[in-house]
Design an enzyme around this catalytic site. Structure first.
Site, short mmCIF file in Angstrom:
data_model
loop_
_atom_site.label_atom_id
_atom_site.label_comp_id
_atom_site.label_asym_id
_atom_site.label_seq_id
_atom_site.Cartn_x
_atom_site.Cartn_y
_atom_site.Cartn_z
N ASP A 454 0.93 -1.11 -0.11
CA ASP A 454 0.20 0.08 0.11
C ASP A 454 0.98 1.25 -0.10
O ASP A 454 1.89 1.39 0.41
CB ASP A 454 -0.83 0.08 1.35
CG ASP A 454 -2.14 -0.54 1.01
OD1 ASP A 454 -2.35 -1.01 -0.09
OD2 ASP A 454 -2.99 -0.33 2.17
N ASP A 775 -4.09 -2.30 5.13
CA ASP A 775 -4.44 -2.01 6.17
C ASP A 775 -6.31 -1.77 6.24
O ASP A 775 -6.58 -1.81 7.21
CB ASP A 775 -4.11 -0.63 6.81
CG ASP A 775 -3.99 0.58 5.56
OD1 ASP A 775 -4.88 0.20 4.43
OD2 ASP A 775 -3.55 1.59 5.58
N ASP A 779 -8.85 -4.50 1.84
CA ASP A 779 -7.64 -5.33 1.53
C ASP A 779 -7.64 -6.74 2.08
O ASP A 779 -7.00 -7.79 1.65
CB ASP A 779 -6.26 -4.89 2.21
CG ASP A 779 -6.15 -3.61 1.77
OD1 ASP A 779 -6.41 -3.30 0.43
OD2 ASP A 779 -5.53 -2.51 2.49
#
Length: 1154
Positions: A454, A775, A779
């Site tokens: 990310d 997070d 996801d």
């Protein structure tokens, strides 16, 4: 059985209720039965029985706005009557159970049998010993010491087994304890927002009581059951309870039921808690599971050994997963799929065991033949009946020698080394901010070839600050002076930011002097609120004037809208809507913009393109995230149709565009450089726009200008990988992923598709091993799909943590590099140990074998062998398994799945050192007495005391092992074996300790150890020969491995072998609880069919020798439907491991009929 335990629990509580029941207007039973209803039924029931949710609040003596008074006696009373929000975890396995499990190890069982036989035989003294007429084998007569010490051998083997078992059991036990500790830590850290006495407070989940008013928002995992009171746009993912993947929309009048263990996918609101702990929906399922668990236990004792316990116990509070078929499957996959390392080790152990068996069989045959030929052919003795017991005893003795050879051949230290190495790494990784949830993830990480990361919070600090703004036709490169902004614009801006953001987001004063202000809540909103403060304005008064209850309608942020809007009612009854969101999306909906005087002017598409070029792109190229703030006024009548989103979110007036900076973490560029050096590709997957993403990727060093790489947006990525029908094709993904470095504006499904595509790819000769960081709630699928999922400990939502294998407690990318180092270190430690252990084994076996065949008496006595084999190996495994990782581990490429455990270099080292040791031992054995001018130990008469000759051989052997232990520290043929030796105090202590004990054994061991004390000069020679090992090590390092083509590697996993192994494993797979609810017959029928088809296909494939992708194609379509909900469009290529690990999962259709 479940009902029984439940009813016990209630009967206990019922007694309380009869006393207190009157205090509240409803009992626990009533509320519990209410929560079992769904949707309209529930609404009807509430209307009939209570009136409305307000009335329930009154009965529970709580206020929807003020919450509970929060006084201690009141909370206590509620806990007494309605129970606590705590689900008692399953009883941990007792130490004895763990001991029993550890005893099931194959190598240990072989040792146990050998030990028991040898013990039994040592106590067996047959008659007829005095018979003179019977033959005696020359040199075979036992001296008194050996005869008395006969039992020592068996006892010592048993002792070693006990050692290994206790260590393993203790390891498992402490691991479980650690997990529990960790669990309770995670639980205490898991806070939830409730309103008490009018104050919004965060309390630990376990403190929530019935009657609490809880605030819920996007990304939460609901900790208890409750009824929805008010809120906006609340959508819940109830798949963990119902298995339906559709999001359920909640509203007060249609479906107010909020259930524990479900996830908030968008929106926010408040609920009144009606059931907690064991009485909540999750609690009920869990109690059933706990009770149903006992019968299950017996079935899967073995399967659960490693990860099952960990996976299940990991999150007792988040136990919805217990009822979730998908998650059970995940736990099963973890149990069934051996990690790469375990697979290789098992194979190696079997190979070594076979070799040992062959050697020991040959030994026994040679000895028996030698004896019979010598006695009956050469000496022509007849076989007398009274001599039979004597002969039997000889044969038994030969058998014992054979068993000794076998015992020496089996590396007992191996299981121990693995356990120690993994446990040690996991413990140390805690210090490096890696919280390992599944043990094998640690070692898989060492093989990782790709990381999909990310951007926000992992590569960047996640402290958002506004650094540029475009207000009133002016582009400010830094925060503008408040006086330069028109008052009207300023007021609109402050209102738009303060009201149109979650009220849970705040900026608090710093904890320490001189620190930065604390940002609480959504970081982007914190950045905007910070902007308001920088403009010397305050958002608090605006919020207190317009409290959350008064907001008319809220369109919350989600990954589809990419914007958030709030509608308020103005004093003159008209409506105003404030919007904010990704600038390119919100600007498309603007038709006016405020000019320098604060007046709206027309904003045409042409102006918009102009603005994108002049304002937004330059901001994005500086790596800023651009957010547009806008508003729109609506007349009071006719009231707009708020559900028609497209019309509402249109015709906006742009107030300003801000550029928010999220600075790159200072240590990230270095960490990424290390990854790239280590052969790991880092890819960035983000929701930001492509320019921002590219700018940050360049700052991080993910892409370097001038290289050949791809940066794609989610939309283009999807166009490129789908065919005309819109289905995803693996071939198309294979064209893209090797060059792809940045995927911007990506949706959660894109991330999942990318990860799955890379894992399933057969484009490279090694299968890619992919790690993913995430997070957000969205996801989850990608984290689950990846080989190793990293969740963020601070910013991560509960959903992400639940799906992950490792939790980064500091949210930092550089911790991932540490995980890679530790993973590679585990692998190397085990290889080091193997290199050492196998050298000892090869030498010992050959010495025992030749000694037994030539002199009929092994130069190394059984007890001495055990000292070498057991104690030294156990300690060596400790010494070599606790080597700390070094940066040099990151200089090589990752090992793949098919790299053998024992490489050519290691094989060269093992055989090279074995040659040196054997040469010296045999030299000493046959000419040693002449060199040292001492009596020969060969063919010593009966009852003679232990000879110096044999003691010197034993001592030399041990010295060579000691110095070879230092050689074993390096396995890639490095020259400097002392490199970093003082960084590992355990290693130094063990080497010195072993040396000290050896002195004691030789000087004072006497009869039991068959040792005679040695003089100083003899000691010096022993040590000198030992030191020769180090010199010889350098000689071996000089020989180029590439010349030695004949050396075989060992312990490699080939893909062909992986199939049958899985086939075998299938029969032991337990039926999981979700399936148990279906009809038994149906399951067996489907399983039978499925298994037959798979087996036929596997057989055919092997016949044709084709790649097995094709064979699994048909069956994969069955599997992928149940496993890959996210990718329903593409059943044509499910990952191999999925297809193999659960051919037993039913097609959804079957599940439906149950």
């Amino acid at each position: 059985m479940g009902d029984m335990t439940n009813s016990d629990f209630y009967s206990k509580n019922q007694r309380n209720e009869s006393g207190h029941g009157g205090e509240f207007g409803c009992t626990m039973e009533e509320l519990r039965s209410l929560m079992e209803l769904r949707g309209t039924e529930a609404v009807v029931k509430i209307k009939e029985t209570y009136g409305d949710t307000e009335a329930i609040c009154r009965r529970l003596k709580t206020s929807p706005v003020e919450g509970l008074p929060g006084t201690a006696p009141d909370l206590e009373k509620r806990k007494q009557i309605f129970g606590q929000n705590f689900i008692p975890p399953k009883k941990p396995k007792t130490f004895l159970q763990l001991v029993w499990e550890a005893l099931q190890d194959v190598t240990l069982i072989i040792l146990e049998i050998a030990a028991i036989i040898s013990l039994g035989l040592s106590f067996y003294h047959p008659p007829g010993e005095s018979n003179e007429g019977c033959a005696t084998a020359q040199g075979g007569a036992e001296d008194e010491g050996e005869a008395e010490a006969g039992w020592i051998e068996g006892a010592a083997i048993l002792l070693s087994v006990i050692c290994v078992v206790l260590v393993t059991a203790f390891n498992d036990w402490s691991k479980e304890k650690q997990f529990r500790g960790l669990q309770s830590r995670i639980e205490q850290e898991q806070k939830f927002t409730v309103v008490r006495a009018g104050q919004v407070v965060q309390i630990p989940v376990a403190e929530i009581v019935v009657g609490d008013i809880a605030q819920i928002k996007y990304g939460d995992l609901l900790p208890a059951d409750g009824l929805f009171i008010q809120g906006n746009d609340l959508k819940i993912d109830e798949s963990s309870l119902t298995g339906e993947s559709d999001q359920v929309r909640k509203s007060v009048d249609k479906d107010p039921m909020l259930l524990s263990g479900t996830h908030v996918m968008e929106g926010s609101g408040r609920m009144v808690v009606t059931a907690v702990g064991v009485n909540s929906q999750t609690g009920i399922i869990f109690t059933l599971l706990g009770a149903g668990g006992e019968e299950e236990e017996k079935k899967d004792k073995k399967a659960k050994q490693q990860d099952g316990a960990a996976a299940m116990e990991m999150q007792p509070l988040k136990s919805a997963e217990g009822g979730d078929a998908d998650d059970k499957k995940k736990a099963n996959m973890h149990k069934k799929e051996k990690s790469v390392l375990q697979g290789k080790l098992t194979k190696l152990a079997v190979q070594i065991g076979k070799a040992g068996l062959v050697m020991s069989a040959i030994t026994v045959i040679i000895l028996v033949l030698y004896f019979t030929v010598d006695t009956f052919v050469v000496n022509k003795k007849p076989w007398l009946p009274e001599c039979t017991p004597v002969y039997v005893q000889y044969f038994v003795k030969f058998f014992i020698i054979g068993v000794t050879v076998l015992v020496v051949a089996v590396p007992e230290g191996l299981p121990l080394a693995v356990t120690i190495s993994l446990a040690y790494s996991v413990k140390k990784m805690m210090k490096d901010n890696n919280l390992v949830r599944h043990l094998d993830a640690c070692e898989t990480m060492g093989n990782a070839t790709a990381i999909c990361s990310d951007k926000t919070g992992t590569l960047t600090t996640n402290r958002m600050t506004v650094v540029q703004a475009y207000i009133g036709d002016v582009h400010y490169k830094e925060i503008p002076d408040p006086s330069s902004i028109n008052a009207k614009t300023m007021e609109l801006l402050v209102n738009a930011i303060a009201i149109n953001s979650a009220y849970t987001t705040k900026i608090l004063p710093p904890e320490k002097e001189g620190a930065l202000p604390r940002q609480v809540g959504n970081k982007t909103e914190c950045g905007l609120l910070g902007f308001v403060l920088d403009l010397k304005q305050d958002y608090e008064p605006v919020r207190s004037q317009m409290p959350e209850e008064k907001l008319y309608k809220v369109y919350t942020f989600n990954s589809v809208r990419k914007s958030m809007s709030t509608v308020i009612k103005l004093p003159d009854e008209s409506f105003r809507m404030y919007s904010k969101g990704a600038s390119e999306i919100v600007l498309k909906k603007c038709c006016k913009i405020l000019n320098a005087a604060g007046e709206p002017r027309v904003f045409r598409p042409r102006d918009r393109d102009d603005m994108v070029k002049k304002v937004i792109e330059p901001m994005a190229c500086d790596g800023l995230r651009t957010i547009c703030v806008a508003f729109r006024d609506f007349p009071s009548s006719p009231e707009p149709d708020w559900d028609n989103e497209n019309d509402i979110l249109n015709d906006l007036t742009c107030i300003c565009v801000v550029g928010i900076e999220d600075p790159v973490r200072p240590e990230v560029p270095e960490a990424i450089r290390k990854c790239q050096r280590a052969g790991i590709t880092v890819r960035m997957v983000t929701g930001d726009n492509i320019n921002t993403a590219r700018a940050i990727a360049i700052k991080c060093g993910i892409i370097h200008p001038g290289e050949d790489f791809l940066c794609l947006e989610g939309k283009e990525f999807n166009q490129r990988i789908r065919n005309e029908k819109g289905e995803i094709e693996q071939e198309r993904i294979d064209k893209i992923w090797p060059k792809l470095r940045v995927l911007a504006r990506s949706s959660p499904t894109d991330k999942h598709t990318l990860v799955k595509g890379i894992i399933d790819s057969t484009h490279t000769e090694q299968r890619q091993v992919v790690a993913v960081t995430g997070d957000g709630t969205n996801d989850g699928p990608a984290l689950k799909k990846a080989d190793v999922g990293f969740a963020m400990g601070i910013a991560g939502t509960d959903v992400a943590k639940e799906a992950s294998d490792i939790i980064l407690t500091d949210d930092n990318f550089s911790s991932i590099v540490k995980a890679v180092m530790w993973g590679r270190n585990v692998y190397d430690s085990i290889s080091k140990f193997l290199q050492f252990q196998l050298t000892v084994n090869v030498v010992a076996v050959i010495v025992a074998f030749t000694g037994a065949c030539i002199t009929q008496d092994s130069p190394l006595k059984a007890v001495q062998m055990l000292w070498v084999n057991l104690i030294m190996d156990t300690f060596a495994s400790l010494a070599l398994a606790t080597e700390p990782p070094t940066e040099t581990l990151l200089l090589r490429k990752p090992y793949g799945r098919n790299k053998p455990l024992i490489s050519r270099t290691m094989m060269k080292n093992i055989l090279g050192h074995a040659v040196y040791q054997l040469t010296l031992i045999f030299t000493l054995l046959f000419v040693g007495e002449k060199m040292f001018q001492i009596d020969s130990g060969r063919n010593a008469p009966l009852h003679s005391p232990p000879s110096e000759h044999y003691t010197i051989i034993f001592n030399t052997f041990v010295m060579m092992q000691l110095f070879n232990e230092i050689n074993a520290r390096k396995i890639h043929g490095e020259r400097n074996v002392f490199d970093g030796i003082f960084r590992n105090p355990i290693f130094c202590t063990i080497v010195l300790g072993t040396f000290a004990i050896q002195i004691v054994i030789v000087q004072f061991g006497g009869k039991p150890f068959s040792c005679a004390p040695l003089q100083l000069d003899q000691w010096m020679w022993c040590i000198f020969i030992g030191l020769g090992e180090l010199v010889w090590g350098q000689v071996i390092a000089t020989i180029p491995t590439s010349r030695l083509k004949f050396l075989k590697e060992a312990g490699r996993l080939t893909q062909k072998e992986e199939i049958p192994e899985e086939e075998l494993n299938e029969d032991v797979e337990e039926i999981d609880h979700a399936e148990r609810e279906l009809r038994r017959g149906q399951i067996l029928w489907f399983r039978g069919l499925n298994r037959i088809q798979t087996q036929i296909e596997v057989v055919n494939t092997f016949k044709s020798g084709a790649s097995f992708q094709g064979a699994l194609r048909r069956q994969s379509s069955v599997t992928s439907q149940s496993q890959d909900v996210a990718n329903l469009s593409s059943p044509s290529h499910v990952s191999l491991s999925n297809a193999l690990s659960s051919p037993t999962s039913l097609p959804p259709a079957a599940a439906g009929q149950g």
